[in-house]
Design a protein around this motif. Structure first.
Motif, short mmCIF file in Angstrom:
data_model
loop_
_atom_site.label_atom_id
_atom_site.label_comp_id
_atom_site.label_asym_id
_atom_site.label_seq_id
_atom_site.Cartn_x
_atom_site.Cartn_y
_atom_site.Cartn_z
N THR A 184 -11.04 -13.37 5.73
CA THR A 184 -11.77 -13.83 5.01
C THR A 184 -11.75 -15.33 5.57
O THR A 184 -13.36 -16.10 5.35
N TRP A 185 -11.36 -16.11 5.26
CA TRP A 185 -11.54 -17.27 5.30
C TRP A 185 -10.88 -17.95 6.77
O TRP A 185 -11.49 -19.45 6.91
N ALA A 186 -10.30 -16.90 7.81
CA ALA A 186 -10.02 -17.27 9.14
C ALA A 186 -10.74 -18.28 9.49
O ALA A 186 -10.66 -19.13 10.49
N PRO A 187 -11.88 -18.00 9.76
CA PRO A 187 -13.35 -18.42 10.82
C PRO A 187 -13.36 -19.78 10.24
O PRO A 187 -13.51 -20.87 11.71
N TYR A 188 -13.68 -20.00 9.33
CA TYR A 188 -13.77 -21.52 8.85
C TYR A 188 -12.31 -22.64 9.31
O TYR A 188 -12.52 -23.34 9.09
N VAL A 189 -11.44 -21.84 8.93
CA VAL A 189 -10.59 -22.35 9.01
C VAL A 189 -10.09 -22.59 10.43
O VAL A 189 -9.84 -24.13 11.21
N LYS A 190 -10.22 -22.05 10.95
CA LYS A 190 -10.20 -22.01 12.71
C LYS A 190 -11.15 -22.94 12.87
O LYS A 190 -10.65 -23.99 13.57
N ALA A 191 -11.92 -23.13 12.75
CA ALA A 191 -13.69 -24.30 13.08
C ALA A 191 -12.44 -26.00 12.51
O ALA A 191 -12.92 -26.57 13.10
N LEU A 192 -11.79 -26.07 11.63
CA LEU A 192 -10.89 -27.45 11.44
C LEU A 192 -10.47 -27.62 12.22
O LEU A 192 -10.05 -28.47 12.26
N TYR A 193 -9.38 -26.30 12.08
CA TYR A 193 -8.16 -26.82 13.06
C TYR A 193 -8.77 -27.09 14.26
O TYR A 193 -8.02 -27.79 15.07
N LYS A 194 -9.97 -25.91 14.62
CA LYS A 194 -9.98 -26.73 16.44
C LYS A 194 -10.64 -27.91 16.90
O LYS A 194 -10.51 -28.84 17.71
N ASN A 195 -11.22 -28.31 15.43
CA ASN A 195 -12.11 -29.67 15.86
C ASN A 195 -10.47 -31.12 15.20
O ASN A 195 -11.49 -32.03 15.05
N GLY A 196 -10.08 -30.71 14.72
CA GLY A 196 -8.87 -31.81 14.83
C GLY A 196 -9.09 -32.17 12.93
O GLY A 196 -8.19 -33.62 12.66
N ILE A 197 -10.15 -31.06 12.33
CA ILE A 197 -10.07 -31.50 11.04
C ILE A 197 -8.47 -31.57 10.27
O ILE A 197 -8.48 -32.31 8.92
N THR A 198 -7.78 -30.08 10.31
CA THR A 198 -6.31 -30.41 9.98
C THR A 198 -5.39 -29.84 10.82
O THR A 198 -5.58 -29.62 11.47
N LYS A 199 -3.68 -30.39 9.72
CA LYS A 199 -2.87 -29.70 10.90
C LYS A 199 -2.58 -28.41 9.54
O LYS A 199 -1.52 -27.99 9.78
N GLY A 200 -2.49 -28.20 8.61
CA GLY A 200 -2.12 -27.64 7.23
C GLY A 200 -1.17 -28.34 7.05
O GLY A 200 -0.90 -29.75 6.88
N LYS A 201 -0.88 -28.02 6.04
CA LYS A 201 0.38 -28.94 4.55
C LYS A 201 1.55 -28.78 5.89
O LYS A 201 2.86 -29.33 5.29
N SER A 202 2.02 -27.23 6.37
CA SER A 202 3.00 -26.79 7.13
C SER A 202 2.93 -26.93 8.46
O SER A 202 1.44 -26.46 8.66
N GLU A 203 3.90 -26.10 9.21
CA GLU A 203 3.43 -25.73 10.73
C GLU A 203 3.10 -24.28 10.79
O GLU A 203 2.64 -24.24 11.42
N THR A 204 3.52 -23.59 9.45
CA THR A 204 3.16 -22.12 9.10
C THR A 204 2.29 -22.10 7.94
O THR A 204 2.01 -20.59 7.98
N LYS A 205 1.57 -23.20 7.37
CA LYS A 205 1.11 -22.91 6.23
C LYS A 205 -0.04 -24.09 6.58
O LYS A 205 -0.27 -25.03 5.62
N PHE A 206 -1.48 -23.30 5.53
CA PHE A 206 -2.58 -24.12 5.00
C PHE A 206 -2.95 -24.47 4.34
O PHE A 206 -3.56 -24.99 3.52
N GLY A 207 -1.97 -23.40 3.25
CA GLY A 207 -2.66 -23.96 1.56
C GLY A 207 -3.33 -23.12 0.93
O GLY A 207 -3.91 -23.83 0.61
N ALA A 208 -3.84 -22.01 1.39
CA ALA A 208 -5.54 -21.60 1.65
C ALA A 208 -5.31 -21.66 -0.40
O ALA A 208 -6.61 -21.58 -0.10
N ASN A 209 -4.92 -21.15 -0.87
CA ASN A 209 -5.09 -20.80 -2.16
C ASN A 209 -4.91 -21.93 -3.08
O ASN A 209 -5.02 -21.82 -4.70
N ASP A 210 -4.61 -23.50 -2.36
CA ASP A 210 -4.41 -24.41 -3.46
C ASP A 210 -5.57 -24.48 -3.54
O ASP A 210 -5.84 -25.53 -2.72
#
Length: 864
Positions: free
Chosen positions: A158-184
């Motif tokens: 559900t949220w992947a398209p939007y997180v991908k958009a931020l990740y591709k454009n250098g807006i986010t790197k996540g809270k760790s290498e494998t965790k975005f912290g989606a529900n935080d």
């Protein structure tokens, strides 16, 4: 989402996606400095939000960086940053949003940025999660990341398209290498950072929307200002809905369901360069469905001629049923007034206008003629009594779709105001160089009264004068030859204000030209990539020019740090290198306050390093000849994109062109296109997907010459038959083609006229009327006479009657219709033969073709 008046909401339009882009502007004074809870990593983002007026923090001293943000607070901040029209947005119907802040939520819903959590519920005071943040920011800034693979394991579909958009454009790197912290839940500080980064993403220039304003106007919006001179000529004309250089096309679709517009229209570009309005041709109106096509690499940006609006195709349906109405009254001068309507008026039916006939002191008024595309009536009211309200009655006006004015008759009040009897004056005359100066007036003057003859320098009229684009009281003047020292400047009283009051004559015998002795000062430097190449852009506090008498070494003391080692480079002479040193984005008069220096000219082959250097004294001079002082600069060079100067596509050859050496002859087959390269090619040149011919299908790519010599490396492209419907200018794009040494070529698009390649087809076969010995074959287009064999023996057709082939049949192209081939059977058919099956078949030698040599599609047909 821009608000449209109700009278305009009648149009159904499928538009290009709107891109809402907020430019990040660095505030003069750090707003974050006033907050005690702002760590350095949040400073720029919070400065940005405060400078845009989006927020002032939670208190005078606290931004609330580490507090979790609610959905409502996030919505208010984002709507303000995007500068949405919050006052006219549709009510979203949420019952849990306070009335004083509902408009911000409504605007975001109206713009498609976010939605509620349940029917009638926005979840205003719920905390905003990082996944929800990703969605609203991706939507707000129209960011995409479809081709990205996420490293995060906590982001569902559900949220992947939007997180991908931020990740591709250098807006986010996540809270760790494998965790975005989606529900935080996200904090106010982190939300500020994400908005700031998104606002600074370099969104590609593109069409925002295409919409119908009324039956006379179609509006195209861009997300960035475009270059007017590249779109329109000086009269704002373009030919047949194709703007200059085939940049933009508009065509009717759906056949009879849309008016085909063929005459020359006009167009206008808004002052901000973002809205192009197309007007239907004289006496015509849009009605039905249209396509609007923007060509690739054709509409350049106003501030960067190396960047272009992305190619796109949009459709818009026009169904004008709304009636025009009076919008406002504007005074051009105190003796000229315009009554504006909500849309352009029909030239052929201007209606009638009457005045207050009960007052014999009021003379009859007549509107000036309405010109094509005009949305106002203009009246000369100089004959009216002074300072008296006069009522005009306007009736029976129609728009270009035949809609009669909404209020009929309509009444408006005008007045010839003579209370302004103050003459305008010249406030200041300010030299801007030894050949130019600015004149500032005390009030806005009638620009039509301002001519070069109104300004004299030492009793000689100036050569040109133009009004400032933003300040109507300011005019820029250019005189003939350089002047130094004191000069006499006169401004004559033939200039008048908008009430007709003449200018108080101005004479100043001691205007100082050439007395500026202050050197230009550097105010900023930056590295900018221009057309794939990195440049150092240096901006000064005044207009500058390249100094013809500058030092031989313009850049000195060059050093860089790489891998913790400091190295030095030789001083650089920029004059010797073509394109190494130039004015940066000069204006229409060739002036600029900035210069651009190609970084590779300073650093050579060294990249990915931090550099320091000194700009030598006199690298530029101001317009008075004052040399610039030496200036120390620091910059980081990464690398240029692969340059195409020696590894490039040089030309495309199509039907009718002479083939380049070492090939010979001309291109005689409309299905063939030849692409010429500068260097030897590898196997990637054989991949058909590396070539795109606009509106056609490439079925084969083959190397026909690959010597390695300059321009002797040629690929022949074969197009699918019948894929090019019309002969027109089309873009041929080449990408991902490389050389044997592994260098990839720069993607290249070249405009080329491509001949239609639709083969002739048989429309019908019948006996020639009134005969029994001749068969008429009608094809879809004219045939080449040479391809139809004359006389005997027959070459192209066999005629079979009742299973028997007729001998001695001859064929000929009809003398009056080149689409028709007549077969002469050499005998009259009897009743039995006429009742039998008569079949015409193509022989093995069939070569009937059109004028371009395309052989007709034909195998056999029964004669009816």
């Amino acid at each position: 989402m821009a608000y449209q008046p109700k009278s305009y909401r009648k149009f159904v339009a499928t538009t290009a996606t709107a891109a809402m882009v907020a430019s990040a502007v660095a505030p003069v004074v750090s707003a974050a400095a006033g907050f005690t809870d702002v760590a350095p990593q949040y400073k720029d983002a919070i400065d940005f939000l405060v400078s845009t007026g989006a927020t002032n923090g939670k208190t005078d001293t606290k931004f609330g960086v580490y507090d979790e943000i609610t959905r409502l607070d996030a919505a208010v901040i984002l709507a303000k940053v995007l500068k949405l029209d919050v006052d006219n947005a549709k009510d979203a119907g949420f019952t849990d949003v306070p009335k004083d802040r509902a408009k911000y939520v409504n605007a975001l819903v109206d713009a498609g940025v976010l939605n509620g959590k349940a029917a009638g519920k926005f979840g205003a005071y719920d905390k905003l999660t990082r996944a929800e943040m990703a969605k609203i920011i991706a939507n707000a800034y129209k960011l995409k990341g479809d081709d990205v693979t996420l490293p995060f394991t906590d982001v569902n579909d559900t949220w992947a398209p939007y997180v991908k958009a931020l990740y591709k454009n250098g807006i986010t790197k996540g809270k760790s290498e494998t965790k975005f912290g989606a529900n935080d839940n996200i904090t106010r500080g982190d939300f500020a950072v994400f908005v700031y980064r998104a606002a600074n993403v370099d969104v590609a220039p593109q069409v925002v929307s295409v919409s119908a304003i009324n039956g006379k106007q179609i509006e195209i919006k861009f997300n960035k200002p475009v270059d007017k001179s590249a779109l329109l000529d000086t009269a704002s004309n373009f030919t047949g809905y194709t703007l200059k250089a085939n940049k933009l096309e508009l065509a009717a679709v759906d056949g009879a369901n849309a008016n085909a517009i063929s005459l020359t229209p006009m167009a206008s570009l808004s002052s901000d360069g973002k809205t192009l309005t197309i007007y239907a041709a004289s006496g015509e109106a849009f009605n039905g469905k249209y396509t609007v096509t923007v060509k690739k690499n054709s509409i350049a940006l106003k501030d960067d001629a190396t960047k272009f609006i992305a190619d796109s195709t949009s459709t818009v349906t026009v169904n004008d049923t709304t009636r025009p109405s009076v919008k406002e009254v504007k005074y051009v001068t105190n003796s000229k007034v315009r009554v504006y309507f909500t849309e352009p008026l029909e030239v052929a039916a201007p209606g009638t206008v009457t005045v207050d006939t009960n007052d014999t002191t009021v003379p009859t008024l007549t509107s000036n003629p309405v010109v094509d595309g005009q949305d106002y009536l203009e009246f000369n009211i100089s004959t009216l009594p002074a300072n008296k309200d006069v009522e005009l009655t306007i009736k029976d006006l129609v728009d270009f779709s035949g809609n009669v004015q909404a209020v009929n008759p309509a009444k408006v009040t005008v007045k010839k105001d003579t209370t302004d009897n103050v003459n305008p004056t010249v406030v200041s005359v300010t030299p801007t160089s030894d050949t130019t100066f600015d004149v500032k007036f005390s009030e806005e003057v009638d620009a039509t009264t301002v001519q070069p003859a109104d300004f004299e320098v030492n009793d000689v009229a100036v050569s040109s004068v133009t009004q400032d684009e933003t300040d109507p009281t300011l005019f820029h003047v250019t005189h003939g030859s350089p002047i130094s020292g004191l000069a006499k400047v006169e401004v004559l009283n033939t200039i008048a204000d908008k009430s007709g009051n003449p200018l108080t004559p101005y004479t100043n015998n001691a205007v100082n030209f050439g007395v500026d002795a202050v050197a230009p000062k550097v105010v900023s430097t930056k590295v900018e990539r221009i057309n794939g190449t990195e440049y150092l852009v240096v901006t000064y506090d005044e207009y500058v020019r390249l100094n013809a008498a500058s030092t031989d070494k313009e850049v000195t003391n060059i050093s860089y740090v790489k891998d913790l080692v400091t190295n030095t480079l030789a001083d650089v002479d920029l004059d010797g290198g073509s394109g190494n040193y130039a004015l940066y984005k000069p204006d229409a008069n060739g002036k600029s306050k900035s210069i651009q220096i190609k970084l590779s000219a300073i650093t050579g082959t060294v990249t990915d390093a931090d550099f320091t250097a000194k700009l030598a004294p006199g690298i530029v001079e101001d317009l008075y000849g004052n040399d610039s002082a030496a200036y120390d600069v620091t910059f980081k060079r990464t690398s240029d994109y692969t340059a195409g100067a020696t590894q490039d596509v040089t030309a495309v050859f199509a039907y009718g062109d002479t083939l380049p050496s070492p090939l010979s002859g001309t291109v005689t087959n409309p299905n063939e296109i030849y692409v010429q390269f500068t260097k030897k090619l590898d196997a990637s040149a054989l991949v058909t997907s590396n070539y795109t011919v606009e509106g056609a299908t490439v079925t084969k790519a083959e190397i026909v010459s690959n010597t390695g010599n300059l321009n002797e490396n040629i690929v022949k492209l074969t197009l699918a038959p019948d894929s090019v419907k019309t002969t027109t200018l089309r873009y041929v794009t080449i990408k991902n083609v490389g050389t044997p040494n592994g260098n990839a070529l720069t993607e290249k698009s070249l405009a080329k006229t491509i001949r239609e390649n639709v083969r002739p087809t048989l429309v019908k076969a019948e006996l020639v009327a009134g005969t029994t010995d001749k068969i008429k074959l009608t094809f879809s287009e004219n045939l080449a006479n040479a391809s139809v064999t004359e006389g005997t023996p027959v070459a192209d057709f066999d005629v079979i009657i009742g299973g028997t082939t007729v001998a001695g049949v001859t064929e000929a192209l009809d003398a009056s219709d080149a689409k028709v081939v007549v077969l002469d059977l050499g005998k009259k058919l009897n009743a039995t033969e006429l009742s039998s099956t008569i079949t015409v078949k193509a022989t093995t030698n069939f070569d009937v073709a059109d004028s371009t040599g395309l052989t007709a599609q034909f195998t056999s047909v029964n004669v009816k």
